[in-house]
Structures are given as C-alpha cells and as structure tokens.
Enzyme design. Structure first.
Site, PDB file in Angstrom:
ATOM      1  N   ARG A   1       5.412  28.300   4.735  1.00  0.00           N
ATOM      2  CA  ARG A   1       3.942  28.446   4.731  1.00  0.00           C
ATOM      3  C   ARG A   1       3.306  28.031   3.402  1.00  0.00           C
ATOM      4  NH1 ARG A   1       5.591  33.109   7.182  1.00  0.00           N
ATOM      5  NH2 ARG A   1       5.537  32.964   9.453  1.00  0.00           N
TER       6      ARG A   1
ATOM      7  N   LYS B   1      -5.758  16.621   1.123  1.00  0.00           N
ATOM      8  CA  LYS B   1      -5.468  16.262   2.517  1.00  0.00           C
ATOM      9  C   LYS B   1      -4.025  15.765   2.592  1.00  0.00           C
ATOM     10  CE  LYS B   1      -9.941  14.697   4.203  1.00  0.00           C
ATOM     11  NZ  LYS B   1     -10.619  13.540   4.807  1.00  0.00           N
TER      12      LYS B   1
ATOM     13  N   GLU C   1     -11.724   0.870  -3.225  1.00  0.00           N
ATOM     14  CA  GLU C   1     -12.071   2.299  -3.226  1.00  0.00           C
ATOM     15  C   GLU C   1     -12.702   2.699  -4.565  1.00  0.00           C
ATOM     16  OE1 GLU C   1     -11.826   4.160  -0.528  1.00  0.00           O
ATOM     17  OE2 GLU C   1     -10.401   3.088   0.744  1.00  0.00           O
TER      18      GLU C   1
ATOM     19  N   LYS D   1     -14.305  11.695  -7.329  1.00  0.00           N
ATOM     20  CA  LYS D   1     -13.703  12.323  -6.148  1.00  0.00           C
ATOM     21  C   LYS D   1     -13.609  13.837  -6.351  1.00  0.00           C
ATOM     22  CE  LYS D   1     -10.646  12.535  -2.430  1.00  0.00           C
ATOM     23  NZ  LYS D   1      -9.599  11.961  -1.600  1.00  0.00           N
TER      24      LYS D   1
ATOM     25  N   GLU E   1     -14.775  18.903   4.128  1.00  0.00           N
ATOM     26  CA  GLU E   1     -15.513  17.801   4.752  1.00  0.00           C
ATOM     27  C   GLU E   1     -16.601  18.258   5.703  1.00  0.00           C
ATOM     28  OE1 GLU E   1     -13.019  14.484   5.482  1.00  0.00           O
ATOM     29  OE2 GLU E   1     -14.575  13.371   6.536  1.00  0.00           O
TER      30      GLU E   1
ATOM     31  N   ARG F   1     -18.645  15.144   1.464  1.00  0.00           N
ATOM     32  CA  ARG F   1     -17.370  14.407   1.485  1.00  0.00           C
ATOM     33  C   ARG F   1     -17.430  13.230   2.462  1.00  0.00           C
ATOM     34  NH1 ARG F   1     -11.536  17.409   0.691  1.00  0.00           N
ATOM     35  NH2 ARG F   1     -10.254  15.533   0.606  1.00  0.00           N
TER      36      ARG F   1
ATOM     37  N   ASN G   1     -16.731   8.007   3.174  1.00  0.00           N
ATOM     38  CA  ASN G   1     -16.411   7.076   4.267  1.00  0.00           C
ATOM     39  C   ASN G   1     -17.274   5.821   4.250  1.00  0.00           C
ATOM     40  OD1 ASN G   1     -14.344   8.566   5.483  1.00  0.00           O
ATOM     41  ND2 ASN G   1     -15.833   9.917   6.450  1.00  0.00           N
TER      42      ASN G   1
ATOM     43  N   HIS H   1     -16.219   2.570   5.821  1.00  0.00           N
ATOM     44  CA  HIS H   1     -15.013   2.858   6.598  1.00  0.00           C
ATOM     45  C   HIS H   1     -15.194   2.692   8.104  1.00  0.00           C
ATOM     46  CE1 HIS H   1     -13.487   4.122   2.787  1.00  0.00           C
ATOM     47  NE2 HIS H   1     -12.358   4.586   3.284  1.00  0.00           N
TER      48      HIS H   1
ATOM     49  N   HIS I   1     -12.670   0.420   9.736  1.00  0.00           N
ATOM     50  CA  HIS I   1     -11.717   0.865  10.765  1.00  0.00           C
ATOM     51  C   HIS I   1     -11.797  -0.021  12.001  1.00  0.00           C
ATOM     52  CE1 HIS I   1     -11.257   5.175   9.077  1.00  0.00           C
ATOM     53  NE2 HIS I   1     -10.235   4.423   8.733  1.00  0.00           N
TER      54      HIS I   1
ATOM     55  N   HIS J   1      -5.973  -1.444   4.297  1.00  0.00           N
ATOM     56  CA  HIS J   1      -7.135  -0.589   4.537  1.00  0.00           C
ATOM     57  C   HIS J   1      -8.290  -0.911   3.561  1.00  0.00           C
ATOM     58  CE1 HIS J   1      -9.444   2.966   5.445  1.00  0.00           C
ATOM     59  NE2 HIS J   1      -9.352   3.369   4.205  1.00  0.00           N
TER      60      HIS J   1
HETATM   61  N1  LIG Z   1      -4.705  12.175   1.626  1.00  0.00           N
HETATM   62  C1  LIG Z   1      -5.774  11.450   1.457  1.00  0.00           C
HETATM   63  O1  LIG Z   1      -6.860  11.939   1.110  1.00  0.00           O
HETATM   64  C2  LIG Z   1      -5.674   9.961   1.661  1.00  0.00           C
HETATM   65  C3  LIG Z   1      -6.718   9.129   1.232  1.00  0.00           C
HETATM   66  C4  LIG Z   1      -6.577   7.751   1.389  1.00  0.00           C
HETATM   67  C5  LIG Z   1      -5.431   7.231   1.976  1.00  0.00           C
HETATM   68  N2  LIG Z   1      -4.433   8.079   2.377  1.00  0.00           N
HETATM   69  C6  LIG Z   1      -3.203   7.543   2.978  1.00  0.00           C
HETATM   70  O2  LIG Z   1      -2.538   6.741   2.024  1.00  0.00           O
HETATM   71  C7  LIG Z   1      -1.720   5.803   2.690  1.00  0.00           C
HETATM   72  C8  LIG Z   1      -1.852   4.461   2.014  1.00  0.00           C
HETATM   73  O3  LIG Z   1      -1.453   4.604   0.674  1.00  0.00           O
HETATM   74  P1  LIG Z   1      -0.949   3.369  -0.209  1.00  0.00           P
HETATM   75  O4  LIG Z   1      -1.917   2.268  -0.095  1.00  0.00           O
HETATM   76  O5  LIG Z   1      -0.602   3.925  -1.528  1.00  0.00           O
HETATM   77  O6  LIG Z   1       0.327   2.867   0.615  1.00  0.00           O
HETATM   78  P2  LIG Z   1       1.899   3.049   0.412  1.00  0.00           P
HETATM   79  O7  LIG Z   1       2.259   4.404  -0.031  1.00  0.00           O
HETATM   80  O8  LIG Z   1       2.509   2.553   1.676  1.00  0.00           O
HETATM   81  O9  LIG Z   1       2.201   2.019  -0.760  1.00  0.00           O
HETATM   82  C9  LIG Z   1       2.010   0.630  -0.555  1.00  0.00           C
HETATM   83  C10 LIG Z   1       3.277  -0.160  -0.880  1.00  0.00           C
HETATM   84  O10 LIG Z   1       3.445  -0.214  -2.287  1.00  0.00           O
HETATM   85  C11 LIG Z   1       4.751   0.236  -2.654  1.00  0.00           C
HETATM   86  N3  LIG Z   1       4.580   0.822  -3.975  1.00  0.00           N
HETATM   87  C12 LIG Z   1       4.038   2.024  -4.287  1.00  0.00           C
HETATM   88  N4  LIG Z   1       3.913   2.149  -5.600  1.00  0.00           N
HETATM   89  C13 LIG Z   1       4.397   1.011  -6.155  1.00  0.00           C
HETATM   90  C14 LIG Z   1       4.511   0.539  -7.497  1.00  0.00           C
HETATM   91  N5  LIG Z   1       4.052   1.253  -8.512  1.00  0.00           N
HETATM   92  N6  LIG Z   1       5.060  -0.670  -7.697  1.00  0.00           N
HETATM   93  C15 LIG Z   1       5.493  -1.427  -6.651  1.00  0.00           C
HETATM   94  N7  LIG Z   1       5.375  -1.047  -5.371  1.00  0.00           N
HETATM   95  C16 LIG Z   1       4.839   0.159  -5.129  1.00  0.00           C
HETATM   96  C17 LIG Z   1       5.151   1.164  -1.548  1.00  0.00           C
HETATM   97  O11 LIG Z   1       6.546   1.296  -1.452  1.00  0.00           O
HETATM   98  C18 LIG Z   1       4.552   0.467  -0.336  1.00  0.00           C
HETATM   99  O12 LIG Z   1       5.399  -0.551   0.086  1.00  0.00           O
HETATM  100  C19 LIG Z   1      -2.158   5.802   4.140  1.00  0.00           C
HETATM  101  O13 LIG Z   1      -1.166   6.439   4.910  1.00  0.00           O
HETATM  102  C20 LIG Z   1      -3.430   6.628   4.140  1.00  0.00           C
HETATM  103  O14 LIG Z   1      -3.606   7.344   5.342  1.00  0.00           O
HETATM  104  C21 LIG Z   1      -4.539   9.421   2.224  1.00  0.00           C
END
Ligand SMILES: NC(=O)c1ccc[n+]([C@@H]2O[C@H](COP(=O)([O-])OP(=O)(O)OC[C@H]3O[C@@H](n4cnc5c(N)ncnc54)[C@H](O)[C@@H]3O)[C@@H](O)[C@H]2O)c1
Length: 355
Positions: free
Chosen positions: A118, A140, A182, A224, A234, A238, A242, A245, A249, A262
């Site tokens: 938990r 999140k 972003e 943020k 949200e 918040r 978007n 977005h 999307h 994205h």
């Molecule tokens: N929790 C939230 O509030 C929130 C907000 C926005 C996005 N997200 C989520 O984040 C995800 C996307 O995140 P992302 O764009 O970081 O993608 P990701 O984690 O898939 O990373 C992108 C690629 O870069 C590689 N990588 C990461 N760090 C690296 C580095 N320093 N050097 C070389 N390669 C590296 C990873 O292995 C991957 O192949 C989505 O699943 C999305 O839903 C969450």
C-alpha cells in the site's frame, strides 16, 4: 544545482536540478531508506547505472531490475516483475525504489511503489527531458492496458526527484526535441517571461548547452510544481497542462502512434490551438506565429502532415475525455503566457484543420 520544493496534500519533496547529480552520494544518501530496488531500462542502465555505484555500494540489501526499453513494455506484466523483485528483496514498508530512466520507467516504478504494501518510497531519477520537466513531477503513476494508455494507475508522490542534466547528452535527437515541446508549453500557458527567455536562448537550447538546460528544466519544473500544488488531482488548473494535447492525441491516433513522438504531435497541436485562439479573436494577431517560430527554431515540425484528414481528426477529438455534453473542450490562449479551458464548436475547429 537548483532545488525546487513541490508541495502536495501529504507534504512536500525536493526536485534537484543540475549536472553530475547521479554521482553525488550526498544527495541520494539524504533520501535513501531501508532496502533498495533500482528499476531501469536497458538503454539507460547501459549509460548510467554505474554512476549510482558509489551510493549503492554502501547499501547491504539491494537488487536491480533492468526492463526492456519502450512504451510497449509499460504493461501490467512489467509492473508484476517489479513487484516480484520487491518480494525477492524482502522489502518492507521502509524500502525505497530508485527509478532511473524516462517516463516509462518512472511511471511503472512509481506505480509499483504506490501499490507494494500500500505504498513505499520512490525516488525519481528522470533521464529524458520529458521525464525531467513533466513525468517525474506531480505523482501520476501507472501502466497501459491493451485497451488504453495509462488506464491503470495511482497518484503517488515521490520522496525526491533528482534530475541530472548530464544524462540528456545521450538522448536521441527526436526524444530531446519532443521534450522541448513540453518546455515551450509551460511558457505558452502561464509564464510569458519564460517564453521570452526561450525565444532568446532557443539556439543554445537546441544545441543542449548545459547552462541553458539548467534554466529550462528549472523553470519548467517550477511551473509544473506550482500547477500541481494548486490542483493535485486535476480538478481545475492542471487541465491547462493539456494545451495542444487534444489536437496532438488525435494526430497520434490518426497516425497509429507510429509517426510521431508524443511531444512532436503536441508541438503541432499547440500551433493549431493557437491558430484557433486567434481565429476566435481570443488572442492578439501574431500569437500563433510567435509560437510556431520558436518551435521551429527548436527543430520541431509545426504543420499537419499532407495526408491528414480533417474530418477524421475532428471525430477523434470528439472522443477526448475533457469533453462535456458533445462540445469539444480545448485549452486556448488568451495571450502568450495565459490560457483557459474553452468549449469550441466543431465547425471552428475544422477551419484550422483544413488550412
Ligand atoms: N506521469 C506523468 O505525469 C507523465 C507525464 C508525461 C508523460 N508520461 C509518460 O512518459 C512516457 C514517455 O516518457 P519518455 O518520453 O521519457 O519515454 P521513454 O521512457 O520510453 O524514453 C524514451 C527512450 O529514450 C531512452 N532513454 C531514456 N533516457 C535516456 C538517456 N539519458 N540517454 C539515452 N537514451 C535514453 C529510453 O530507453 C527510451 O528508449 C509515456 O509513457 C507517458 O505516458 C507520464
């Protein structure tokens, strides 16, 4: 190094932004407790796992799990594997997860931390620009279900976030640019001073100059943090995050998630939302051109692809979860640095999609 305190209903946590932070034992030591599980992916572990060695070598009970990289592995099965490791580690309520990676690792490791016994501690160590300025901050967490992105998850605030900007140097060019979209978003929706700074330092930022990166990540996290402190779950402001977005999307779905990162789709979406704001007379003429020029200087595409079908995009936008009573609710600009949620008639939206 800069530090931002993020306040939330249950307390607060620091976000450290700077260079060389992964190797700084003093920071991690401050936040580590109990047994430690490191969660990372194959790409990130290859570059950066070693940097944690000085800290981890002093911890007696620890394990690591290196997951395959990519959104397709953000699944219940990967989450289950993290939980299995915690059980193997005999982790108790005082254990800590170290999430070293992009948003995918952060979301999954965060969700495992939210659900194991938990709730245990998670320290986010984001290594992509997107994760540093967005995913790692705000609490999140979650995984995808075959029927939908982020369908399973929880709110779970980290104990600390350590954003080491050195990690951004190995990031793929497209992932880096997608993160910049972003960054621009924060300036566009709520911080005109930051937008002007981005305009002035766009070339340095595109070239990943370290001092420009420190400022860009710091200002993004500060924005943020202010938004999530005001609206943790949200209910109101918040939603402004978007911006771009809903268009984005729709474009991602239209291209079956194969063509755009994205952030790349969000960049196109922000320009469309700004054009619509201007078309409706909500913001001064020239606002969308300013936004578009900045995004282009940062290396981002700002136009819909030639094969985009306006009617299909519009239909996809109708499915967005922000909609109420059949109106399409969008984030529109009142000016650079000021935005609001606005219900929009489909015909007006179509105008900017066909141009
Ligand atoms: N929790 C939230 O509030 C929130 C907000 C926005 C996005 N997200 C989520 O984040 C995800 C996307 O995140 P992302 O764009 O970081 O993608 P990701 O984690 O898939 O990373 C992108 C690629 O870069 C590689 N990588 C990461 N760090 C690296 C580095 N320093 N050097 C070389 N390669 C590296 C990873 O292995 C991957 O192949 C989505 O699943 C999305 O839903 C969450």
């Amino acid at each position: 190094m800069k530090v931002i305190q993020v306040r939330h209903a249950g307390g607060e946590y620091p976000v450290y932004v700077g260079q060389g932070l992964l190797g700084m034992t003093s920071i991690l030591d401050r936040h580590l407790e109990g047994r430690v599980l490191v969660v990372s992916d194959q790409n990130v572990a290859k570059h950066y796992l070693d940097r944690l060695r000085p800290t981890l070598s002093r911890i007696q009970h620890k394990r690591k799990i290196i997951l395959p990289a990519g959104e397709e592995y953000k699944t219940v099965a990967s989450w289950q594997r993290i939980l299995d490791e915690l059980v193997e580690l005999k982790a108790q309520r005082d254990a800590t997860i170290l999430a070293l990676g992009g948003g995918v690792v952060g979301d999954m490791a965060g969700f495992a931390a939210a659900s194991y016994m938990r709730g245990i501690r998670v320290i986010q160590m984001p290594t992509t620009l997107l994760a540093q300025v967005d995913a790692a901050v705000g609490g999140k967490t979650g995984v995808n279900h075959p029927q939908g992105k982020n369908l399973i998850g929880a709110f779970h605030q980290p104990a600390a976030v350590i954003a080491d900007l050195d990690t951004l140097q190995t990031l793929d060019e497209r992932d880096y640019r997608a993160g910049l979209a972003e960054v621009v978003k924060y300036g566009a929706i709520r911080d005109p001073g930051f937008f002007a700074w981005l305009d002035a330092r766009a070339d340095a930022l595109a070239a990943r100059v370290p001092d420009a990166l420190v400022e860009a990540v710091y200002q993004s996290v500060r924005n943020k943090a202010e938004v999530v402190a005001a609206d943790e779950k949200e209910a109101g402001q918040r939603a402004l995050l978007n911006f771009g977005h809903t268009f984005g999307h729709a474009l991602e779905t239209f291209t079956a998630y194969q063509r755009y990162r994205h952030g790349e789709a969000v960049a196109i979406g922000m320009v469309l939302a700004a054009r619509l704001s201007e078309f409706l007379g909500r913001c001064p003429t020239g606002t969308s051109d300013r936004l578009e020029r900045l995004l282009q200087r940062l290396g981002l595409d700002t136009r819909l692809p030639a094969d985009a079908d306006p009617d299909r995009l519009l239909n996809l936008m109708r499915l967005d979860k922000k909609n109420r009573a059949d109106q399409i609710r969008l984030i529109l600009l009142d000016d650079i640095g000021q935005a609001s949620v606005t219900p929009c008639p489909a015909d007006d939206i179509r105008e900017v999609l066909v141009k």
